[in-house]
Write a protein that holds these residues in place. Sequence first.
Motif, mmCIF file in Angstrom:
data_model
loop_
_atom_site.group_PDB
_atom_site.id
_atom_site.type_symbol
_atom_site.label_atom_id
_atom_site.label_comp_id
_atom_site.label_asym_id
_atom_site.label_seq_id
_atom_site.Cartn_x
_atom_site.Cartn_y
_atom_site.Cartn_z
ATOM 1 N N VAL A 1 -8.335 2.064 -8.373
ATOM 2 C CA VAL A 1 -7.995 0.863 -7.591
ATOM 3 C C VAL A 1 -6.568 0.416 -7.898
ATOM 4 O O VAL A 1 -5.785 0.114 -6.980
ATOM 5 N N ASN A 2 -6.204 0.375 -9.165
ATOM 6 C CA ASN A 2 -4.864 -0.062 -9.558
ATOM 7 C C ASN A 2 -3.786 0.913 -9.088
ATOM 8 O O ASN A 2 -2.686 0.498 -8.705
ATOM 9 N N GLU A 3 -4.093 2.203 -9.108
ATOM 10 C CA GLU A 3 -3.123 3.200 -8.656
ATOM 11 C C GLU A 3 -2.870 3.074 -7.154
ATOM 12 O O GLU A 3 -1.731 3.162 -6.692
ATOM 13 N N LEU A 4 -3.912 2.849 -6.386
ATOM 14 C CA LEU A 4 -3.751 2.652 -4.945
ATOM 15 C C LEU A 4 -2.952 1.389 -4.648
ATOM 16 O O LEU A 4 -2.078 1.366 -3.769
ATOM 17 N N LYS A 5 -3.234 0.330 -5.391
ATOM 18 C CA LYS A 5 -2.528 -0.942 -5.199
ATOM 19 C C LYS A 5 -1.043 -0.788 -5.472
ATOM 20 O O LYS A 5 -0.206 -1.424 -4.820
ATOM 21 N N LYS A 6 -0.688 0.069 -6.417
ATOM 22 C CA LYS A 6 0.713 0.286 -6.778
ATOM 23 C C LYS A 6 1.528 0.769 -5.581
ATOM 24 O O LYS A 6 2.708 0.463 -5.439
ATOM 25 N N TYR A 7 0.888 1.512 -4.683
ATOM 26 C CA TYR A 7 1.588 2.068 -3.525
ATOM 27 C C TYR A 7 1.266 1.319 -2.231
ATOM 28 O O TYR A 7 1.478 1.832 -1.138
ATOM 29 N N LEU B 1 -8.124 11.644 -7.234
ATOM 30 C CA LEU B 1 -7.230 10.823 -6.421
ATOM 31 C C LEU B 1 -5.852 11.446 -6.305
ATOM 32 O O LEU B 1 -5.276 11.502 -5.207
ATOM 33 N N ASN B 2 -5.302 11.915 -7.420
ATOM 34 C CA ASN B 2 -3.934 12.433 -7.419
ATOM 35 C C ASN B 2 -3.763 13.619 -6.481
ATOM 36 O O ASN B 2 -2.668 13.833 -5.938
ATOM 37 N N ARG B 3 -4.839 14.393 -6.276
ATOM 38 C CA ARG B 3 -4.746 15.528 -5.353
ATOM 39 C C ARG B 3 -4.543 15.070 -3.914
ATOM 40 O O ARG B 3 -3.997 15.804 -3.089
ATOM 41 N N ILE C 1 -10.834 4.337 5.464
ATOM 42 C CA ILE C 1 -11.233 5.679 5.047
ATOM 43 C C ILE C 1 -12.394 5.582 4.059
ATOM 44 O O ILE C 1 -12.238 5.069 2.951
ATOM 45 N N TYR C 2 -13.562 6.083 4.472
ATOM 46 C CA TYR C 2 -14.733 6.115 3.597
ATOM 47 C C TYR C 2 -14.754 7.462 2.870
ATOM 48 O O TYR C 2 -14.934 8.514 3.490
ATOM 49 N N THR C 3 -14.559 7.420 1.573
ATOM 50 C CA THR C 3 -14.540 8.638 0.780
ATOM 51 C C THR C 3 -15.057 8.302 -0.613
ATOM 52 O O THR C 3 -15.600 7.210 -0.826
ATOM 53 N N ASN C 4 -14.906 9.225 -1.544
ATOM 54 C CA ASN C 4 -15.336 8.938 -2.909
ATOM 55 C C ASN C 4 -14.463 9.686 -3.903
ATOM 56 O O ASN C 4 -14.284 10.903 -3.791
ATOM 57 N N PHE C 5 -13.877 8.948 -4.842
ATOM 58 C CA PHE C 5 -13.093 9.518 -5.923
ATOM 59 C C PHE C 5 -13.793 9.181 -7.236
ATOM 60 O O PHE C 5 -14.041 8.015 -7.528
ATOM 61 N N GLU C 6 -14.078 10.192 -8.028
ATOM 62 C CA GLU C 6 -14.732 9.979 -9.316
ATOM 63 C C GLU C 6 -13.728 9.890 -10.456
ATOM 64 O O GLU C 6 -13.970 9.224 -11.461
ATOM 65 N N THR C 7 -12.588 10.583 -10.323
ATOM 66 C CA THR C 7 -11.595 10.635 -11.403
ATOM 67 C C THR C 7 -10.191 10.455 -10.846
ATOM 68 O O THR C 7 -9.957 10.593 -9.639
ATOM 69 N N LEU D 1 -3.354 11.705 -3.144
ATOM 70 C CA LEU D 1 -2.523 10.503 -3.087
ATOM 71 C C LEU D 1 -1.286 10.696 -2.225
ATOM 72 O O LEU D 1 -0.843 9.766 -1.534
ATOM 73 N N THR D 2 -0.708 11.875 -2.251
ATOM 74 C CA THR D 2 0.490 12.146 -1.444
ATOM 75 C C THR D 2 0.218 11.875 0.029
ATOM 76 O O THR D 2 1.048 11.269 0.726
ATOM 77 N N TYR D 3 -0.917 12.304 0.515
ATOM 78 C CA TYR D 3 -1.247 12.146 1.936
ATOM 79 C C TYR D 3 -1.616 10.693 2.256
ATOM 80 O O TYR D 3 -1.296 10.195 3.344
ATOM 81 N N LEU D 4 -2.271 10.020 1.326
ATOM 82 C CA LEU D 4 -2.586 8.606 1.543
ATOM 83 C C LEU D 4 -1.315 7.772 1.598
ATOM 84 O O LEU D 4 -1.184 6.856 2.423
ATOM 85 N N ARG D 5 -0.360 8.068 0.730
ATOM 86 C CA ARG D 5 0.919 7.349 0.743
ATOM 87 C C ARG D 5 1.675 7.612 2.039
ATOM 88 O O ARG D 5 2.311 6.701 2.595
ATOM 89 N N ALA D 6 1.604 8.847 2.538
ATOM 90 C CA ALA D 6 2.276 9.175 3.804
ATOM 91 C C ALA D 6 1.644 8.415 4.965
ATOM 92 O O ALA D 6 2.353 7.919 5.853
ATOM 93 N N LEU D 7 0.316 8.300 4.969
ATOM 94 C CA LEU D 7 -0.354 7.525 6.011
ATOM 95 C C LEU D 7 0.025 6.057 5.935
ATOM 96 O O LEU D 7 0.182 5.373 6.965
ATOM 97 N N ALA D 8 0.185 5.534 4.725
ATOM 98 C CA ALA D 8 0.484 4.112 4.523
ATOM 99 C C ALA D 8 1.876 3.729 5.001
ATOM 100 O O ALA D 8 2.174 2.537 5.137
#
Length: 401
Positions: free
Chosen positions: A366-372, A309-311, A299-305, A313-320
Amino acid sequence: MLSFLVFVDLFLLYKIKKGVTITRFLPERLSNGDENKITLKTNNYYSFKTHISIIEELPFQFQKRDFIFRLTLTPKEEKKLHYNLKPTERGVYNFGHINAYVNSPLQLVTKKYILGEEKVLKCYPSFLKLRDFDITSFTNQSISYGTKKIRRIGNSLEFEQIKEYVSGDDIRTLNWKATAKSNQLMVNQYVEEKSQPVYSIIDKGRAMQMHFNELSLLDYAINATLAISNVILKKQDKAGMLTFSKKLEDWVVAEKRSSQMSLISERLHNIKTDFSESDFSTLYSVIKRKITHRSLLIIYTNFETMDGLNRQLTYLRALAKNHLVLVVFFKNTDLQTLINTKANNIQDVYDSIIAEKFMYEKVRIVNELKKYGIQSVLTSPKNLTGDTINKYLELKARRLF
């Protein structure tokens, strides 16, 4: 006397209908963000030395109105001129005529030639750099001695052959028809399916419209998608793609066919943004319904803050849960430049501190994504393609999908 010389000059220039010819050689298509070579072949058919000024009618996207070549040709001489054009946006480029202004050695009269044919070229994602990322040393036939084979969840098996049963074979693979025919136990042998689906998913929302070195983040993602699709197919995996913002578009089903690169290139050529907020919930719901086989989703996207990401993250975790998700987003190189600049006053110190805060936010993401269990690549736009390909090869070597 002057009038006589002017008359002589007119006679010399106009006695031949085509005293000068210029032929333009263009590539079949332009490569976005790359130097594209253009050649002009000039012939002098006069019997005397000529001075020529050539004005090219370049496409309006380059905003060059004084693109002039000046050269001198001896009688019957042929000369080739080369120049490079670097487009910074995909689309259609219209080349006009070539205007040549010719003078004799007297240089009292100028004759204008309108030469060359008008030509329309399409500008595609960066295909000239595909060879730079064409990793030919990798092959699925190679054997890694001492490497432990592991069982991977969610991967399917494909039939290889029927063989005689030997002690240790799984009795659940017994082939009763073959057993009856041969009058001895026969089993089906399977091998792990080698071709895995890999989807490049491009966010074309407003977050991808930031520009670095004349190209937008969207263009960098498009160029990377073309390059990594080429590597994926050479690694015998299945390459596919799609784009999203409010809805999913440009869907190319992951396949391994010979025409896949051409199909992906055509879809990438016309991608535009609608400057809307990207809807990750729609992305999740459509992928859940349409991609049933475990796949690598880049997924090519961009998160600045972190809030950004938190908005999502729920959907990224569901995909994972069903797929291996790799989120690729960008470093802000302008912020890095600001951090490295020497502070001369209090305002510069404030600017540097704020820039460091935003850079630290990227590391937290990066660390938050790695956590999940979500893989990530944080890279500069310039290094996007190489870093993404290296990450894909790393994940494949670790047999994570």
